[in-house]
Design a protein around this motif. Structure first.
Motif, PDB file in Angstrom:
ATOM      1  N   LYS A  24       0.812  -1.232   0.000  1.00 33.11           N
ATOM      2  CA  LYS A  24       0.000   0.000   0.000  1.00 33.11           C
ATOM      3  C   LYS A  24       0.841   1.276   0.000  1.00 33.11           C
ATOM      4  O   LYS A  24       0.620   2.174  -0.793  1.00 33.11           O
ATOM      5  N   SER A  42      -2.133   6.660   6.570  1.00 32.92           N
ATOM      6  CA  SER A  42      -2.949   6.685   7.802  1.00 32.92           C
ATOM      7  C   SER A  42      -2.364   5.776   8.884  1.00 32.92           C
ATOM      8  O   SER A  42      -2.504   6.048  10.083  1.00 32.92           O
ATOM      9  N   ALA A  44       0.626   5.574   9.696  1.00 34.87           N
ATOM     10  CA  ALA A  44       1.636   6.341  10.450  1.00 34.87           C
ATOM     11  C   ALA A  44       0.985   7.061  11.635  1.00 34.87           C
ATOM     12  O   ALA A  44       1.627   7.263  12.669  1.00 34.87           O
ATOM     13  N   TYR A  46      -1.620   5.955  13.449  1.00 30.55           N
ATOM     14  CA  TYR A  46      -1.807   4.964  14.512  1.00 30.55           C
ATOM     15  C   TYR A  46      -0.463   4.573  15.128  1.00 30.55           C
ATOM     16  O   TYR A  46      -0.336   4.417  16.343  1.00 30.55           O
ATOM     17  N   ALA A 106       0.412  -0.295  17.154  1.00 29.31           N
ATOM     18  CA  ALA A 106      -0.585   0.478  16.402  1.00 29.31           C
ATOM     19  C   ALA A 106      -1.826  -0.367  16.156  1.00 29.31           C
ATOM     20  O   ALA A 106      -2.968   0.112  16.310  1.00 29.31           O
ATOM     21  N   ARG A 194     -11.397  -7.000  14.280  1.00 28.47           N
ATOM     22  CA  ARG A 194     -11.882  -6.023  15.266  1.00 28.47           C
ATOM     23  C   ARG A 194     -13.300  -5.581  14.899  1.00 28.47           C
ATOM     24  O   ARG A 194     -13.705  -5.633  13.724  1.00 28.47           O
TER      25      ARG A 194
HETATM   26  N1  LIG Z   1      -6.443   3.116   8.355  1.00 27.61           N
HETATM   27  C1  LIG Z   1      -5.752   2.378   9.243  1.00 27.61           C
HETATM   28  C2  LIG Z   1      -4.366   2.332   9.210  1.00 27.61           C
HETATM   29  C3  LIG Z   1      -3.696   1.584  10.139  1.00 27.61           C
HETATM   30  N2  LIG Z   1      -4.384   0.926  11.074  1.00 27.61           N
HETATM   31  C4  LIG Z   1      -3.721   0.155  12.139  1.00 27.61           C
HETATM   32  C5  LIG Z   1      -3.702  -1.321  11.856  1.00 27.61           C
HETATM   33  C6  LIG Z   1      -2.306  -1.585  11.367  1.00 27.61           C
HETATM   34  O1  LIG Z   1      -1.878  -2.896  11.701  1.00 27.61           O
HETATM   35  C7  LIG Z   1      -1.482  -0.509  12.077  1.00 27.61           C
HETATM   36  C8  LIG Z   1      -0.249  -0.045  11.320  1.00 27.61           C
HETATM   37  O2  LIG Z   1      -0.633   0.323  10.017  1.00 27.61           O
HETATM   38  P1  LIG Z   1       0.417   0.263   8.775  1.00 27.61           P
HETATM   39  O3  LIG Z   1       1.425   1.325   8.995  1.00 27.61           O
HETATM   40  O4  LIG Z   1       1.029  -1.091   8.794  1.00 27.61           O
HETATM   41  O5  LIG Z   1      -0.414   0.519   7.555  1.00 27.61           O
HETATM   42  O6  LIG Z   1      -2.367   0.579  12.263  1.00 27.61           O
HETATM   43  C9  LIG Z   1      -5.750   0.970  11.084  1.00 27.61           C
HETATM   44  O7  LIG Z   1      -6.398   0.323  11.933  1.00 27.61           O
HETATM   45  N3  LIG Z   1      -6.408   1.705  10.183  1.00 27.61           N
END
Ligand SMILES: Nc1ccn([C@H]2C[C@H](O)[C@@H](COP(=O)(O)O)O2)c(=O)n1
Ligand SMILES: Nc1ncnc2c1ncn2[C@@H]1O[C@H](COP(=O)(O)OP(=O)(O)OP(=O)(O)O)[C@@H](O)[C@H]1O
Length: 229
Positions: A24, A42, A44, A46, A106, A194
Motif C-alpha cells: 500500500k 494513515s 503512520a 496509529y 498500532a 476487530r
Molecule cells: N487506516 C488504518 C491504518 C492503520 N491501522 C492500524 C492497523 C495496522 O496494523 C497498524 C499499522 O498500520 P500500517 O502502517 O502497517 O499501515 O495501524 C488501522 O487500523 N487503520
C-alpha cells in the motif's frame, strides 16, 4: 463531515487499503507522485500514537489514556531526500515507527473505537486539491466512503513476509522469515477481526492481487483505473 475541503469543489480521492506488506505505502506514494496528488499514510498516525504512548509509559490496556494520547499527540510529515519523515511531538520518529513492534502496538490501539474517532478528522484534513491518495485499512470503507477510486491490494502472506524480510535485511535489521510470517498473520487477524472499521475491501473497491507482480506493474494497474492523466 466527510466531504471535500470546500463546499463547492469535489476533491478526488484514491483509497488504497490492504493488509500489512501488500505494498500500500509503496504503491500509494508512487501513484501520488505520478498524479501530483497529496498522500496520506494513515497507518503512520496509529503508529505515532502507539509510539507516543510508549514514550509516556502508558498502559496499552488503558483505553482512556490512549484516547487522550490520540488527541494530544502532535504528528507531522516532512519530505526529506525523497523520503517521508514522520515527526511525533516534533521528534523525528520515522525509524522507530517502521518497526514491527510499533506496527503491533498500532494494531492494538487501532481496535479502540474512541482512538479511531480521535484520528478521523486529522485524516480527512488531508483531502486537498488537486487530489489525495490515502492508504490504510478503512480508507475506502469509513474515512473516504465517497472516494471515486478505491483499490484493495492483497498478496499471499508468504510473499508479504518475504518482502518485509528483504526490506528489513536491507536495513541491517536481524529477523527471521518465520517470525515475520507469524507477526503478519497475527496483525492480519487482529485488523480484520476487530469490531470497528475492520480491514476489508469496500464494496466498490477494485481488488488487485499483487502476488508475483512487480511494483511498476501494480502502479500501472492502479493508474489505469483513473481517467487519462
Ligand atoms: N487506516 C488504518 C491504518 C492503520 N491501522 C492500524 C492497523 C495496522 O496494523 C497498524 C499499522 O498500520 P500500517 O502502517 O502497517 O499501515 O495501524 C488501522 O487500523 N487503520
Ligand atoms: N508488488 C511488489 N512487489 C515486490 N515488492 C513489493 C511490492 N510492493 C511492495 N513491495 C515491497 O514490500 C515491502 C513492503 O511494502 P509496503 O511498506 O509498501 O507495504 P504496506 O502494505 O504499506 O505495509 P504496512 O501496512 O506494514 O505499512 C517494501 O520493501 C516494498 O518495496
Amino acid at each position: 463531515m466527510n466531504s471535500a475541503s470546500s463546499d463547492s469543489i469535489f476533491v478526488p480521492v484514491l483509497t488504497i487499503d490492504g493488509p500489512s506488506g501488500s505494498g500500500k505505502g509503496t504503491i500509494s506514494r508512487l501513484v501520488a507522485q505520478r498524479l501530483g496528488w497529496h498522500y496520506l499514510d494513515s497507518g503512520a498516525l496509529y503508529r505515532a500514537v502507539g509510539v507516543a504512548a510508549g514514550w509516556a509509559d502508558l498502559d496499552l490496556a488503558d483505553p482512556a489514556a490512549l484516547v487522550r494520547c490520540a488527541f494530544d499527540t502532535r504528528i507531522g510529515f516532512r519530505e526529506q531526500a525523497g523520503e517521508l519523515r514522520v515527526l511525533v511531538n516534533e521528534v523525528d520518529a520515522t525509524d522507530e515507527l517502521r518497526t514491527e513492534t510499533a506496527g503491533a502496538a498500532a494494531s492494538a490501539i487501532a481496535a479502540i473505537p474512541e482512538v479511531r474517532a480521535a484520528l478521523k478528522d486529522r485524516q480527512r484534513a488531508f483531502r486537498q486539491l488537486p487530489g489525495l491518495v490515502a492508504d490504510g485499512r478503512d480508507m475506502g470503507t469509513v474515512i473516504f466512503p465517497d472516494a471515486p477510486f478505491k483499490v484493495f491490494l492483497t498478496a499471499s502472506a508468504e510473499e508479504r513476509a518475504e518482502r518485509r524480510y528483504k526490506q528489513l535485511k536491507d536495513k541491517g535489521v536481524s529477523v527471521t522469515l518465520d517470525g515475520l510470517l507469524r507477526e503478519i498473520l497475527a496483525r492480519d487477524a487482529r485488523d480484520a477481526q476487530r469490531a470497528v472499521a475492520p480491514l476489508r475491501p469496500a464494496i466498490d473497491a477494485v481488488r488487485i492481487d499483487t502476488t508475483g507482480l512487480g511494483i511498476d506493474a501494480v502502479v500501472e494497474q492502479v493508474l489505469a483505473l483513473l481517467p487519462a492523466h
